[in-house]
Design an enzyme around this catalytic site. Sequence first.
Site, PDB file in Angstrom:
ATOM      1  N   SER A 122       0.812  -1.153   0.050  1.00 31.86           N
ATOM      2  CA  SER A 122       0.003   0.006  -0.030  1.00 31.86           C
ATOM      3  C   SER A 122       0.800   1.253   0.131  1.00 31.86           C
ATOM      4  O   SER A 122       1.561   1.540   0.866  1.00 31.86           O
ATOM      5  CB  SER A 122      -0.949   0.012   1.310  1.00 31.86           C
ATOM      6  OG  SER A 122      -1.568   1.237   1.351  1.00 31.86           O
ATOM      7  N   HIS A 124      -0.930  -1.191  -4.289  1.00 34.12           N
ATOM      8  CA  HIS A 124      -2.211  -0.885  -3.976  1.00 34.12           C
ATOM      9  C   HIS A 124      -2.346   0.741  -3.442  1.00 34.12           C
ATOM     10  O   HIS A 124      -1.674   1.175  -2.759  1.00 34.12           O
ATOM     11  CB  HIS A 124      -2.557  -1.802  -2.373  1.00 34.12           C
ATOM     12  CG  HIS A 124      -3.819  -1.655  -1.877  1.00 34.12           C
ATOM     13  ND1 HIS A 124      -4.896  -2.074  -2.259  1.00 34.12           N
ATOM     14  CD2 HIS A 124      -4.453  -0.779  -0.824  1.00 34.12           C
ATOM     15  CE1 HIS A 124      -6.068  -2.032  -1.703  1.00 34.12           C
ATOM     16  NE2 HIS A 124      -5.655  -0.927  -0.330  1.00 34.12           N
ATOM     17  N   ASP A 143      -4.709   3.719  -2.007  1.00 36.28           N
ATOM     18  CA  ASP A 143      -5.716   3.945  -1.393  1.00 36.28           C
ATOM     19  C   ASP A 143      -6.539   5.328  -1.781  1.00 36.28           C
ATOM     20  O   ASP A 143      -5.757   6.393  -1.205  1.00 36.28           O
ATOM     21  CB  ASP A 143      -5.732   4.016   0.170  1.00 36.28           C
ATOM     22  CG  ASP A 143      -5.299   2.525   0.531  1.00 36.28           C
ATOM     23  OD1 ASP A 143      -6.242   1.562   0.495  1.00 36.28           O
ATOM     24  OD2 ASP A 143      -4.124   2.351   1.062  1.00 36.28           O
ATOM     25  N   MET A 203      -9.147   8.171  -0.406  1.00 37.84           N
ATOM     26  CA  MET A 203      -9.963   8.669   0.751  1.00 37.84           C
ATOM     27  C   MET A 203     -10.503  10.018   0.337  1.00 37.84           C
ATOM     28  O   MET A 203      -9.591  10.939  -0.011  1.00 37.84           O
ATOM     29  CB  MET A 203      -9.214   8.572   2.086  1.00 37.84           C
ATOM     30  CG  MET A 203      -8.593   7.396   2.252  1.00 37.84           C
ATOM     31  SD  MET A 203      -7.648   7.270   3.957  1.00 37.84           S
ATOM     32  CE  MET A 203      -6.756   5.843   3.567  1.00 37.84           C
ATOM     33  N   HIS A 235      -8.293   0.991  -4.362  1.00 38.68           N
ATOM     34  CA  HIS A 235      -9.287   1.008  -3.347  1.00 38.68           C
ATOM     35  C   HIS A 235      -9.898   2.248  -3.130  1.00 38.68           C
ATOM     36  O   HIS A 235      -9.417   3.266  -2.520  1.00 38.68           O
ATOM     37  CB  HIS A 235      -8.653   0.520  -2.142  1.00 38.68           C
ATOM     38  CG  HIS A 235      -9.341   0.325  -0.820  1.00 38.68           C
ATOM     39  ND1 HIS A 235      -8.689   0.147   0.313  1.00 38.68           N
ATOM     40  CD2 HIS A 235     -10.716   0.333  -0.644  1.00 38.68           C
ATOM     41  CE1 HIS A 235      -9.832  -0.032   1.461  1.00 38.68           C
ATOM     42  NE2 HIS A 235     -10.954   0.166   0.744  1.00 38.68           N
ATOM     43  N   MET A 244     -12.272   4.580  -1.265  1.00 38.41           N
ATOM     44  CA  MET A 244     -12.871   4.868   0.057  1.00 38.41           C
ATOM     45  C   MET A 244     -13.595   6.400  -0.134  1.00 38.41           C
ATOM     46  O   MET A 244     -13.187   7.152   0.540  1.00 38.41           O
ATOM     47  CB  MET A 244     -11.848   4.916   1.155  1.00 38.41           C
ATOM     48  CG  MET A 244     -11.491   3.487   1.670  1.00 38.41           C
ATOM     49  SD  MET A 244     -10.050   3.446   2.621  1.00 38.41           S
ATOM     50  CE  MET A 244      -8.865   3.498   1.491  1.00 38.41           C
ATOM     51  N   MET A 249     -11.900  -5.783   4.840  1.00 35.86           N
ATOM     52  CA  MET A 249     -11.052  -4.892   5.673  1.00 35.86           C
ATOM     53  C   MET A 249     -10.699  -5.426   6.915  1.00 35.86           C
ATOM     54  O   MET A 249     -11.745  -5.916   7.658  1.00 35.86           O
ATOM     55  CB  MET A 249     -11.796  -3.466   5.744  1.00 35.86           C
ATOM     56  CG  MET A 249     -12.055  -2.452   4.572  1.00 35.86           C
ATOM     57  SD  MET A 249     -10.360  -2.381   3.788  1.00 35.86           S
ATOM     58  CE  MET A 249      -9.647  -1.324   5.083  1.00 35.86           C
ATOM     59  N   ASP A 254      -6.907  -6.436   3.621  1.00 33.37           N
ATOM     60  CA  ASP A 254      -6.194  -5.167   3.892  1.00 33.37           C
ATOM     61  C   ASP A 254      -6.447  -4.594   5.300  1.00 33.37           C
ATOM     62  O   ASP A 254      -7.519  -4.440   5.599  1.00 33.37           O
ATOM     63  CB  ASP A 254      -7.085  -4.177   2.669  1.00 33.37           C
ATOM     64  CG  ASP A 254      -6.361  -2.811   2.740  1.00 33.37           C
ATOM     65  OD1 ASP A 254      -5.397  -2.646   3.162  1.00 33.37           O
ATOM     66  OD2 ASP A 254      -7.129  -1.995   2.102  1.00 33.37           O
TER      67      ASP A 254
END
Length: 217
Positions: free
Chosen positions: A8, A33, A35, A37, A66, A68, A137, A175
């Site tokens: 990540s 990976h 993320d 957000m 990913h 979010m 998660m 994750d």
Amino acid sequence: MSHLVAPSMLSADFANLKKDIDMVNASEADWFHLDVMDGMFVPNISYGFPVIKLIKKYAEKPLDVHLMIVDPDRYIERFREAGADWISVHYETCPHLHRSMQLIRSTGAKAGVVLNPHSPVSLLKDIVEDADYVLIMSVNPGYGGQRFIENTYGKIIQLKNLILEKDTDTLIEVDGGVTLENFKKLTEAGADILVAGNTVFSSDDPAKTIKQLKMQS
Ligand code: DX5
Ligand code: ZN
């Protein structure tokens, strides 16, 4: 199939991002990976299109993005254009998950559903066949470096049973809080893809740590 490892980049050194991208390229890692957000669905804001495009420019491995974020359907095409190869959206943010999976697949990306720690695996009964992967998660999403939630093992086993029951080839990703101590138990439970941020990037030798996370049980 032997399991995949996806570092990540949330825990990478953003002042030296190219160096960390090169490290992942040269390592035994399988994916990046990433993320995303939004400060709404999760209490943190990370990075967006410009950073993903930059990582894509140098990455020699697939990008696993990913999301979010609230109402992710609005941005699927733009994440694909930015370089996402695998895109996952949270069950908790999508009232029309079939539509979200179809939208992701229509761009040519692989489609994933993410479950928060409080969401039971039974919610996936009527969607698991339509997803290329499910991300469980194992921390509450929003930050790297949090402690692993122990009931994740049971959720992975339940999900594996559901996948076998449905006779589908959906992959299982986990994750949050993945370490050198717990990763074998996760792959034994049925995890196909391990995300690791803090474990990789706080290591003195990240490439060696990735190699260790790749070891078969
Ligand atoms: C958390 C993110 C994770 C995070 C994992 O919301 O989805 O991908 O970066 O970090 P570690 O491995 O440090 O828990
Ligand atoms: Zn993540």
